[in-house]
Design an enzyme around this catalytic site. Structure first.
Site, PDB file in Angstrom:
ATOM      1  N   GLY A 129     139.747 -15.616 -74.970  1.00 14.81           N
ATOM      2  CA  GLY A 129     139.426 -15.680 -73.546  1.00 14.81           C
ATOM      3  C   GLY A 129     139.018 -14.318 -73.011  1.00 14.81           C
ATOM      4  O   GLY A 129     138.412 -13.502 -73.716  1.00 14.81           O
ATOM      5  N   SER A 130     139.416 -14.043 -71.775  1.00 16.41           N
ATOM      6  CA  SER A 130     138.900 -12.858 -71.082  1.00 16.41           C
ATOM      7  C   SER A 130     139.355 -11.538 -71.686  1.00 16.41           C
ATOM      8  O   SER A 130     138.771 -10.487 -71.374  1.00 16.41           O
ATOM      9  CB  SER A 130     139.286 -12.921 -69.605  1.00 16.41           C
ATOM     10  OG  SER A 130     138.622 -13.999 -68.970  1.00 16.41           O
ATOM     11  N   THR A 131     140.405 -11.530 -72.516  1.00 20.81           N
ATOM     12  CA  THR A 131     140.756 -10.269 -73.184  1.00 20.81           C
ATOM     13  C   THR A 131     139.621  -9.822 -74.095  1.00 20.81           C
ATOM     14  O   THR A 131     139.477  -8.635 -74.396  1.00 20.81           O
ATOM     15  CB  THR A 131     142.054 -10.413 -73.998  1.00 20.81           C
ATOM     16  OG1 THR A 131     141.897 -11.449 -74.972  1.00 20.81           O
ATOM     17  CG2 THR A 131     143.231 -10.742 -73.079  1.00 20.81           C
TER      18      THR A 131
END
Length: 607
Positions: A330-332
């Site tokens: 995801g956004s990591t």
């Protein structure tokens, strides 16, 4: 008048002259005796003499055959029949944490067995019945079993049957003093885990034979296991050693002990905080990783549902899901896109973008943010701080497809980290089709394990240098010699300038973005939230995460918190960031890391 007597005229034997040299005949009661058979007597005497000499010769030959020719072999056979072999166990090496706290060790234990054919020889005493009943009566309290239970195991025709394993040495001494017929005692090295389930996901366990079955016990089995020895001695009828008799032994060799990089206190805190988070959020499972910046040593590797190595069959907990299970980061994963764009000079931290709620690429693929909003005027730093998918695609679309995947691989995606744990997954890449080649820019269409995701931030914190993560600090040989593990391999991934810039941009995520719940008073924190879809056990769900670096001005540790299918919220900033704060603050205290010495100079997030 008496009748007249008539007398018979006597015949006179004329005198004979003796033959010269002959003995005159003997007269017995008026008769001449026959001459003695001297030749027959002498024959019998010769026969007896020959017979005696022959027997003595046979005995002499037999004696020479036994004592001279075959004496040593016969003596050896007799001695061999009295030899008693005893196996000597080579103790398995310990597994300890970085401070020497034992996480796995071997202790002296015994197995008590019975030869059912010999139990009946027990004669009993005044107060104890003879046979199996009496033996059971004496043994039961020592083995912490009931007399009927023990008695049932004593009766039968088996030459060997185990009564109980893991008997303590003090109990065995009492059993030996009873001298019960048919009761055998075997020394074993029992594997115990003093801290129970602590780090059980990493340590693994051994089987009944003492061989490593899972975890580090399995992957390090060749180094940990000892080499068995053997003692052979000449014993008497009761098995006791004969003084001065034959004795020979091959010493057993103890296995080497391994020292891990794990800190048991930090591991305990990570496990406890994770368990509490799962309870509060209703998550199905989760992972917490604490890694040292620079060395990439793993200080804690906590997985939920950890199995207790002392009772491996009592739970269905997973082993090191942190390296074996994969999920979309995801956004990591946006951190990689920002680093690649900065490294190729496509943007600066303050480049300006008008970011809509949804954005459509040149090939017709539409992407949108997690929350509907009007068009935002965000800088590159603001795109990262607000975790905008649309903005990230706008920034990353100028990277070629090859560049996008090349940077993912340079940061370690798609390749095992090389940590010394079994079962690590390399992760997965989707084919770079029309949509996936854009989705990878914000951490989708790619799957990683928790350690791979953590390693991205460790590389950024280490000024752009990737260091292979490891969990082994060194080895202690049986003679006590300690040898540190070799220095981990390192590779430069991006320039120090790029890495330091991204780290500064991540401070805005905590200070003025989605990761505000991760802030730690007195310390500068840089990090990134993440929310992505996942497929676990064939069902679609959500993975929420937060990965952060602290102190941002002088990075010491990276802590990642990953929760699968939380029910209270799907956003990493809500469910994972608070856990990061708790674990990171505790670790800083344990390591004695001083608070930040300066305030952050943050890049603007809007324009």
């Amino acid at each position: 008048m008496s009748a007249p007597t008539t007398e018979r005229p006597r015949t006179r034997v004329p005198a004979q002259r003796p033959t010269t040299g002959a003995r005159p005949p003997r007269v017995v009661q008026g008769r001449v005796a026959a001459p003695a058979n001297h030749a027959g007597g002498r024959g019998r005497m010769v026969f007896l003499t020959v017979a005696i000499v022959t027997v003595l010769a046979v005995f002499a030959v037999k004696l020479v055959w036994i004592q001279v020719l075959h004496g040593p072999a016969i003596a050896a056979d007799a001695r061999d029949s009295r030899l008693i072999p005893v196996s000597l166990l080579g103790a398995r090496g310990q597994i300890t944490d970085v401070n020497g706290v034992a996480l796995a060790t071997s202790v002296e234990r015994y197995t008590v067995s019975v030869n059912q054919l010999q139990v009946g020889d027990f004669m009993g005493t005044k107060d104890v019945p003879k046979g199996a009943e009496g033996v059971a009566q004496l043994l039961a309290p020592m083995l912490d079993m009931s007399a009927p239970e023990v008695g049932g195991m004593l009766v039968g025709t088996k030459g060997y049957k185990v009564l109980k394993k893991g008997v303590l040495p003090a109990v065995v001494r009492e059993i030996r003093n009873l001298k019960l017929p048919g009761i055998g005692i075997e020394k074993v090295a029992d594997r115990v885990y003093p801290n129970g389930a602590l780090a059980g996901n990493v340590i693994g366990f051994v089987n009944s034979a003492g061989a490593g079955l899972e975890g580090l016990e399995a992957s390090l089995d060749d180094e940990l296991k000892g080499t068995p020895g053997k003692e052979v001695y000449e014993g008497g009828a009761g098995g006791q050693p004969i003084p001065g008799g034959y004795s020979q032994d091959t010493p057993a060799k103890q296995g080497s002990s391994v020292r891990l990089t794990l800190d048991s206190d930090i591991q305990y805190k990570a496990e406890a905080a994770l368990a509490e988070a799962i309870h509060k959020t209703g998550a199905a499972s989760g992972t917490v990783v604490v890694q040292e910046v620079g060395s990439s040593a793993i200080l804690a590797l906590a997985d939920s549902n950890t199995r207790d190595p002392n009772k491996p069959g009592a739970s269905d907990g997973s082993l090191a899901a942190s390296v074996s299970n994969v999920f979309e980061p995801g956004s990591t994963g946006k951190v990689i896109t920002m680093a690649a764009a900065l490294e190729n000079k496509l943007v600066t931290p303050t480049s300006e973008f008008k970011v809509p709620y949804s954005y459509t690429t040149s090939n017709g693929q539409t992407f949108h943010d997690s929350h509907e909003h009007a068009t935002l005027k965000l800088t590159t730093t603001g795109v990262l701080a607000q975790s905008s998918n649309s903005g990230t695609v706008m920034i990353g679309q100028d990277l070629t497809t090859d560049q996008r995947y090349a940077y993912l691989k340079r940061f370690g995606f798609g390749t095992r980290t090389g940590i010394e744990l079994p079962g690590e997954s390399p992760g997965l890449f989707s084919d770079p089709d029309g949509r996936s080649k854009y989705a990878v820019l914000f951490g989708q269409a790619v799957a990683v394990n928790a350690l791979q995701a953590t390693q991205v931030f460790a590389t950024i914190a280490n000024h752009g240098v990737h260091v292979q993560p490891h969990i082994i600090a060194g080895w202690t040989a049986p003679d006590g010699t300690y040898t540190p593990a070799r220095t981990a391999d390192s590779t430069r991934v991006v320039s120090a300038k790029t890495a330091d810039t991204v780290l500064s941009m991540m401070e805005s995520v905590v200070d003025d973005g989605t990761g505000s719940n991760a802030s730690i008073p007195g310390y500068r924190v840089a990090g990134k939230t993440g929310t992505a879809q996942n497929w676990i056990k064939g069902k679609q769900g959500i993975t929420a995460s937060f990965i952060g670096v602290v102190p941002a001005d002088d990075p010491k540790i990276v802590v990642s918190v990953i929760l699968h299918n939380p029910k209270s919220s799907v956003y990493g900033g809500d469910v994972a960031a608070p856990v990061f704060k708790e674990v990171a603050a505790y670790t800083l205290g344990e390591l004695g890391v001083a608070p930040s010495g300066s305030k952050a100079k943050l890049y603007p997030t809007t324009w």
